[in-house]
Design an enzyme around this catalytic site. Structure first.
Site, PDB file in Angstrom:
ATOM      1  N   THR A  18     -15.865  47.307  72.197  1.00  0.00           N
ATOM      2  CA  THR A  18     -14.479  46.591  71.401  1.00  0.00           C
ATOM      3  C   THR A  18     -15.092  46.000  70.071  1.00  0.00           C
ATOM      4  O   THR A  18     -16.095  45.463  70.034  1.00  0.00           O
ATOM      5  CB  THR A  18     -13.865  45.530  72.182  1.00  0.00           C
ATOM      6  OG1 THR A  18     -15.002  44.718  72.605  1.00  0.00           O
ATOM      7  CG2 THR A  18     -13.383  46.207  73.471  1.00  0.00           C
ATOM      8  N   SER A 263     -19.407  33.597  66.777  1.00  0.00           N
ATOM      9  CA  SER A 263     -18.144  34.566  67.537  1.00  0.00           C
ATOM     10  C   SER A 263     -18.425  35.823  66.787  1.00  0.00           C
ATOM     11  O   SER A 263     -19.170  35.949  65.750  1.00  0.00           O
ATOM     12  CB  SER A 263     -17.007  33.741  67.230  1.00  0.00           C
ATOM     13  OG  SER A 263     -16.260  34.793  66.447  1.00  0.00           O
ATOM     14  N   LYS A 264     -17.903  36.748  67.520  1.00  0.00           N
ATOM     15  CA  LYS A 264     -17.973  38.110  67.158  1.00  0.00           C
ATOM     16  C   LYS A 264     -17.383  38.414  65.682  1.00  0.00           C
ATOM     17  O   LYS A 264     -17.742  39.298  65.060  1.00  0.00           O
ATOM     18  CB  LYS A 264     -16.984  39.136  67.858  1.00  0.00           C
ATOM     19  CG  LYS A 264     -17.636  39.317  69.415  1.00  0.00           C
ATOM     20  CD  LYS A 264     -16.379  40.352  69.867  1.00  0.00           C
ATOM     21  CE  LYS A 264     -16.913  40.989  71.200  1.00  0.00           C
ATOM     22  NZ  LYS A 264     -16.224  42.129  71.698  1.00  0.00           N
ATOM     23  N   ARG A 265     -16.590  37.430  65.174  1.00  0.00           N
ATOM     24  CA  ARG A 265     -15.704  37.535  63.962  1.00  0.00           C
ATOM     25  C   ARG A 265     -16.712  36.980  62.861  1.00  0.00           C
ATOM     26  O   ARG A 265     -16.280  37.046  61.723  1.00  0.00           O
ATOM     27  CB  ARG A 265     -14.538  37.170  64.087  1.00  0.00           C
ATOM     28  CG  ARG A 265     -13.331  38.148  64.584  1.00  0.00           C
ATOM     29  CD  ARG A 265     -12.359  37.075  65.137  1.00  0.00           C
ATOM     30  NE  ARG A 265     -12.339  36.161  66.129  1.00  0.00           N
ATOM     31  CZ  ARG A 265     -12.415  36.613  67.496  1.00  0.00           C
ATOM     32  NH1 ARG A 265     -12.395  37.888  67.833  1.00  0.00           N
ATOM     33  NH2 ARG A 265     -12.887  35.662  68.516  1.00  0.00           N
TER      34      ARG A 265
END
Ligand code: GLU
Length: 499
Positions: A18, A263-265
């Site tokens: 993802t 975070s991934k973001r």
């Protein structure tokens, strides 16, 4: 039940595809890989793509790319195959359906017909009464008649795993003994009402069938471990896998700015950004290794081979590790300096091509120029892309060459232009166009002739010819640029600023 201890090590990396691969994933992959390699074991790369609404082919491709770019090779897994394939969970649905059925048949799992509203109502009540709010086991022991009645209502059941009511203790490879009280681990869903198997089923099923002996993964899923251990104990009863429970090790959180969990973001999470930004895989891996581990107290810079040799999971620090981009860059710079000259040139090629400064493939002249220019920046860059900026002036023709405006404004005052004019005169007829010849001529003209201090003498020439106050060494740069282009740039500086 026995715990695997003497069996050959089999470790794995099993991300879900993802979004963009991120730094935390790469750290997990690296530690699992180094662990497998240190123990002379096998490394499995599996893709956990059972959630079609979130997973994408693009993300899968990026994961494979990034693993190859990092050089974390796998013995078994996607793209390479192996005896326990397929290695994409989306291609293993039949296996999960079969395991779920066997768990049902053995009475180790059951169908639960509760509606979302019913569950919510009971959870609320439990919370209000200060009881644990997980599943209360209401449908654990339904009779066939009760089940039939729910089915007749048109309810579709989930499958829940029957969690044995006991405390769960395991010896974490990083954290030591950890205990979860029975009250904190209730019966959990393994297959949705629509038939979709969940991570709770697919992950331990595959770890069991693929013979995984050691599971290294992020601390964020620590709470799922007692459930997974219970699944293994159930698998031993129904003959799924070898009957051994793997050892678990939970790697520390990676934090970013302000000690928040990265975070991934967060932009610094994006792994491919590092490749595009000119990090070496060996530099990035070295830095990622330091997120929880160290070779020794003296040395921050080491090779992957040294890491493999020394890797000891029990020395991983369980405390959160802070991601420090400046340090990551510094370590990358150290790795660039460790490369032999021809290797640096080779690594620069894709970045120069991406910037449009050389062709793809490069011509012979472009390759020769890059090989000659790389040594000028080799010691000065922390990222390969910095070389693109520093050497651009050599690769662009006069039409595309431009001078940094702020530098020009500062350097091209009256005195600066007089310096450029004197340099032009000294260089225009120069016979010996070599670094030494250029240096001798410019020193004679600017230091002896104009009486300038060395610190001030070369700035205007540097800006006129390389376009910036920050450049590789000047005399070497001029030699590579050649006499006619050098003189043309000095003329251009005199023409446009003098008017
Ligand atoms: N697919 C899971 C994840 O990406 C793997 C977790 C595990 O390593 O067990 O979080």
């Amino acid at each position: 039940m026995t715990e695997s201890s003497s069996a050959p090590v089999v470790a794995r990396f099993c991300p879900s595809p993802t979004g963009n691969p991120h730094v935390g994933m790469a750290r997990t992959a690296l530690f699992s890989w180094a662990f497998a390699r240190h123990h002379g074991g096998r490394f499995v790369f599996r893709i956990e793509d059972t959630d079609a609404s979130r997973d994408s082919q693009e993300s899968y491709d990026l994961l494979v790319d990034v693993m190859r770019w990092l050089g974390l090779d796998w013995d078994e897994g996607v793209e390479v195959g192996g005896p326990n394939g397929p290695y994409r969970q989306s291609e293993r649905m039949g296996i999960y359906a079969d395991v779920a059925q066997r768990l049902l048949d053995a009475g180790l799992a059951y169908k639960a017909y509760d509606t979302a509203e019913e569950l919510e109502e009971r959870r609320e009540k439990a919370r209000a009464e200060g009881r644990p709010s997980g599943y209360d086991g209401l449908h654990r022991d339904l009779t066939p008649e009760q089940q039939a009645a729910y089915e007749a209502e048109g309810r579709k059941p989930v499958i829940r795993f029957k969690m044995p009511q006991k405390d769960w203790t395991f010896d974490d490879l990083v954290r030591g003994p950890i205990t979860f009280g029975a009250e904190n681990v209730q019966d959990f869903v393994i297959v949705r009402a629509n038939g979709q198997p969940l991570y709770t089923l697919t992950n331990p099923t595959d770890d069991a069938l693929m013979g995984i002996t050691h599971v290294l993964r992020g601390e964020d899923i620590l709470s799922s471990t007692p459930r997974q251990i219970a699944m293994y104990e159930a698998f031993a009863q129904i003959g799924v896998g070898s009957g051994q429970v793997p050892r678990f090790g939970h790697l520390p959180y990676v934090t970013g700015a302000g000690n928040r969990k990265l975070s991934k973001r967060d932009p610094e999470s994006n792994l491919l950004g590092y490749r595009d930004d000119g990090f070496l895989p060996e530099g990035l891996l070295n830095y990622l290794a330091l997120l929880g581990w160290s070779l020794d107290a003296e040395r921050d810079v080491f090779t992957l081979a040294e890491m493999v040799e020394a890797f000891d999971i029990s020395r991983v620090n369980p405390n959160p590790a802070r991601f420090d981009l400046a340090k990551c860059e510094a370590i990358n710079g150290d790795h660039i300096r460790l490369l032999p000259a021809d290797e640096v040139t080779e690594r620069l090629v894709p970045h120069f091509a991406a910037a449009g400064l050389i062709g793809d493939p490069a011509s012979e002249d472009e390759s020769a120029l890059l090989a000659a220019a790389a040594p000028l920046v080799h010691e000065r860059i922390a990222k390969l892309t910095e070389a693109v900026g520093m050497l651009r002036f050599l690769f662009v023709d006069e039409a595309d060459f431009s001078v940094n405006e702020a530098d020009a404004a500062k350097q091209f005052d009256e005195k600066g232009l007089a310096t450029v004019a004197a340099a032009r005169e000294a260089l225009a007829g120069l016979e010996q166009w070599t670094t030494e010849g250029i240096e001798t001529a410019l020193r004679a003209a600017l230091i002896d002739g104009l009486g300038l201090k060395p610190r001030l003498a070369f700035g205007p020439v540097r800006v006129a010819v390389t376009g910036s106050r920050i450049s590789p060494p000047l005399f070497e740069s001029l030699e590579l640029l050649g006499a006619s282009r050098t003189v043309a740039r000095l003329d251009a500086a005199l023409a446009c600023t003098g008017s």
